[in-house]
Design a protein around this motif. Structure first.
Motif, PDB file in Angstrom:
ATOM      1  N   UNK A 172       0.787  -1.212   0.000  1.00 48.56           N
ATOM      2  CA  UNK A 172       0.000   0.000   0.000  1.00 48.56           C
ATOM      3  C   UNK A 172       0.823   1.268   0.000  1.00 48.56           C
ATOM      4  N   UNK A 173       2.157   1.138   0.048  1.00 45.45           N
ATOM      5  CA  UNK A 173       3.019   2.311   0.091  1.00 45.45           C
ATOM      6  C   UNK A 173       3.129   2.955  -1.287  1.00 45.45           C
ATOM      7  N   UNK A 174       3.276   4.278  -1.295  1.00 45.15           N
ATOM      8  CA  UNK A 174       3.554   5.010  -2.524  1.00 45.15           C
ATOM      9  C   UNK A 174       5.057   4.971  -2.768  1.00 45.15           C
ATOM     10  N   UNK A 175       5.451   4.645  -3.996  1.00 42.07           N
ATOM     11  CA  UNK A 175       6.872   4.470  -4.299  1.00 42.07           C
ATOM     12  C   UNK A 175       7.213   5.152  -5.611  1.00 42.07           C
ATOM     13  N   UNK A 176       8.499   5.390  -5.798  1.00 37.48           N
ATOM     14  CA  UNK A 176       9.046   5.811  -7.082  1.00 37.48           C
ATOM     15  C   UNK A 176       9.846   4.646  -7.643  1.00 37.48           C
ATOM     16  N   UNK A 177       9.461   4.172  -8.823  1.00 40.46           N
ATOM     17  CA  UNK A 177      10.127   3.046  -9.474  1.00 40.46           C
ATOM     18  C   UNK A 177      11.164   3.597 -10.438  1.00 40.46           C
ATOM     19  N   UNK A 178      12.422   3.203 -10.263  1.00 39.47           N
ATOM     20  CA  UNK A 178      13.510   3.666 -11.121  1.00 39.47           C
ATOM     21  C   UNK A 178      13.981   2.511 -12.005  1.00 39.47           C
ATOM     22  N   UNK A 179      13.994   2.761 -13.302  1.00 42.29           N
ATOM     23  CA  UNK A 179      14.435   1.767 -14.282  1.00 42.29           C
ATOM     24  C   UNK A 179      15.610   2.360 -15.046  1.00 42.29           C
ATOM     25  N   UNK A 180      16.801   1.813 -14.843  1.00 40.97           N
ATOM     26  CA  UNK A 180      17.983   2.314 -15.547  1.00 40.97           C
ATOM     27  C   UNK A 180      17.877   1.994 -17.035  1.00 40.97           C
ATOM     28  N   UNK A 181      18.283   2.959 -17.841  1.00 47.05           N
ATOM     29  CA  UNK A 181      18.208   2.771 -19.291  1.00 47.05           C
ATOM     30  C   UNK A 181      19.061   1.609 -19.756  1.00 47.05           C
ATOM     31  N   UNK A 182      20.180   1.341 -19.058  1.00 45.40           N
ATOM     32  CA  UNK A 182      21.057   0.256 -19.481  1.00 45.40           C
ATOM     33  C   UNK A 182      20.582  -1.102 -19.013  1.00 45.40           C
ATOM     34  N   UNK A 183      19.465  -1.148 -18.250  1.00 45.66           N
ATOM     35  CA  UNK A 183      18.903  -2.423 -17.810  1.00 45.66           C
ATOM     36  C   UNK A 183      17.774  -2.896 -18.715  1.00 45.66           C
ATOM     37  N   UNK A 184      17.395  -2.040 -19.683  1.00 42.49           N
ATOM     38  CA  UNK A 184      16.269  -2.352 -20.563  1.00 42.49           C
ATOM     39  C   UNK A 184      16.753  -3.091 -21.800  1.00 42.49           C
ATOM     40  N   UNK A 185      16.051  -4.145 -22.152  1.00 42.69           N
ATOM     41  CA  UNK A 185      16.312  -4.904 -23.377  1.00 42.69           C
ATOM     42  C   UNK A 185      15.151  -4.698 -24.336  1.00 42.69           C
ATOM     43  N   UNK A 186      15.456  -4.451 -25.591  1.00 41.35           N
ATOM     44  CA  UNK A 186      14.433  -4.235 -26.602  1.00 41.35           C
ATOM     45  C   UNK A 186      14.288  -5.459 -27.495  1.00 41.35           C
ATOM     46  N   UNK A 187      13.057  -5.752 -27.873  1.00 41.81           N
ATOM     47  CA  UNK A 187      12.755  -6.903 -28.720  1.00 41.81           C
ATOM     48  C   UNK A 187      11.823  -6.493 -29.853  1.00 41.81           C
ATOM     49  N   UNK A 188      11.975  -7.123 -30.981  1.00 47.29           N
ATOM     50  CA  UNK A 188      10.949  -7.027 -32.015  1.00 47.29           C
ATOM     51  C   UNK A 188       9.694  -7.712 -31.473  1.00 47.29           C
ATOM     52  N   UNK A 189       8.507  -7.164 -31.717  1.00 53.13           N
ATOM     53  CA  UNK A 189       7.284  -7.763 -31.157  1.00 53.13           C
ATOM     54  C   UNK A 189       7.130  -9.242 -31.461  1.00 53.13           C
ATOM     55  N   UNK A 190       7.554  -9.664 -32.649  1.00 55.52           N
ATOM     56  CA  UNK A 190       7.396 -11.072 -33.016  1.00 55.52           C
ATOM     57  C   UNK A 190       8.352 -11.984 -32.262  1.00 55.52           C
ATOM     58  N   UNK A 191       9.445 -11.404 -31.708  1.00 58.43           N
ATOM     59  CA  UNK A 191      10.443 -12.214 -31.002  1.00 58.43           C
ATOM     60  C   UNK A 191      10.426 -11.988 -29.497  1.00 58.43           C
ATOM     61  N   UNK A 192       9.513 -11.170 -29.006  1.00 59.80           N
ATOM     62  CA  UNK A 192       9.512 -10.823 -27.582  1.00 59.80           C
ATOM     63  C   UNK A 192       9.086 -12.012 -26.732  1.00 59.80           C
ATOM     64  N   UNK A 193       9.751 -12.214 -25.596  1.00 55.05           N
ATOM     65  CA  UNK A 193       9.350 -13.300 -24.701  1.00 55.05           C
ATOM     66  C   UNK A 193       7.992 -13.004 -24.091  1.00 55.05           C
ATOM     67  N   UNK A 194       7.201 -14.028 -23.791  1.00 46.06           N
ATOM     68  CA  UNK A 194       5.899 -13.788 -23.158  1.00 46.06           C
ATOM     69  C   UNK A 194       6.081 -13.247 -21.753  1.00 46.06           C
TER      70      UNK A 194
END
Length: 234
Positions: free
Chosen positions: A142-164
């Motif tokens: 129930x706590x309010x939080x700020x979620x931080x996502x580092x740009x170098x932690x993100x992986x990009x996929x083509x939609x047809x190859x993206x994992x479920x």
């Protein structure tokens, strides 16, 4: 195909990464594949097999000498040394931009499992490590939080190859459209519209952009691991 922020060089289907660089440098230091394998805690057969795979893509990397007055051994080719220098330049470019960009989402913790929490955000649910302002793990539901996502932690996929969703250790998955693409010499900064006021940022190699044929307007799927995501209680 996917694009992640990791130093890799490719030649066709063969990718050279950190472990391969360590193997080549160990060969140079120890003067033999056997010595390199022993120093790295690998079997000689495994080391030889990996070198053969790398040479299929990058050409001759190790010159092997048999017996003779010098006792035989192995040394790196000029091509291998050039490859290592290229890898070092890529790592330098990546480290120069790592940590600069991140996406921050406001959200509410809806459930916790150990140190991981499920946070409901405007972009959808995100799993993250929940910590307080002191950096300590906590289990506030129930706590309010700020979620931080580092740009170098993100992986990009083509939609047809993206994992479920939930199918990989990434755990978090956003579908979006490329709205920003700033390509540098070795690294590209990608902004994705996922329905927020600001784009979700990803930092990937230029080679990855080429493999995915990324352009502004393309649909992609972004994934990122829960363990690389921090939700700080505000």
């Amino acid at each position: 195909m996917d694009a992640g922020f990791e130093a890799r060089l490719r030649a066709g289907d063969v990718a050279l990464g950190e472990a391969d660089v360590a193997l080549l440098r160990a060969v140079a230091e120890h003067g033999s594949v056997s010595g390199a394998a022993e120093a790295l805690g690998r079997s000689r057969a495994r080391a030889l097999g990996r070198l053969e795979t790398l040479e299929e893509g990058f050409g001759p990397l190790v010159e092997r000498q048999r017996g003779g007055r010098g006792g035989g051994g192995s040394r790196l080719t000029d091509g291998a040394r050039d490859l290592l220098a290229q890898y070092d330049r890529l790592c330098a470019a990546l480290s120069g931009t790592a940590g600069v960009s991140e996406t921050v989402l406001e959200g509410t913790v809806t459930e916790t499992t150990g140190e991981l929490g499920l946070v409901e955000t405007p972009a959808g649910p995100v799993r993250a490590l929940v910590i307080d302002e002191r950096g300590l793990q906590t289990e506030y539901e129930g706590a309010t939080v700020q979620v931080s996502v580092r740009a170098d932690a993100v992986t990009l996929h083509a939609p047809s190859d993206a994992p479920p969703g939930g199918g990989t250790s990434a755990r978090n998955r956003f579908a979006g459209t490329v709205v920003q693409l700033d390509v540098g010499e070795a690294v590209a900064r990608v902004g994705l519209d996922v329905g927020l006021d600001d784009p979700v940022l990803a930092l990937v190699t230029v080679e990855s952009v080429d493999r995915l044929s990324l352009s502004v307007g393309d649909d992609v799927v972004a994934t990122f691991k829960a363990t690389a995501t921090r939700a700080t209680v505000t």
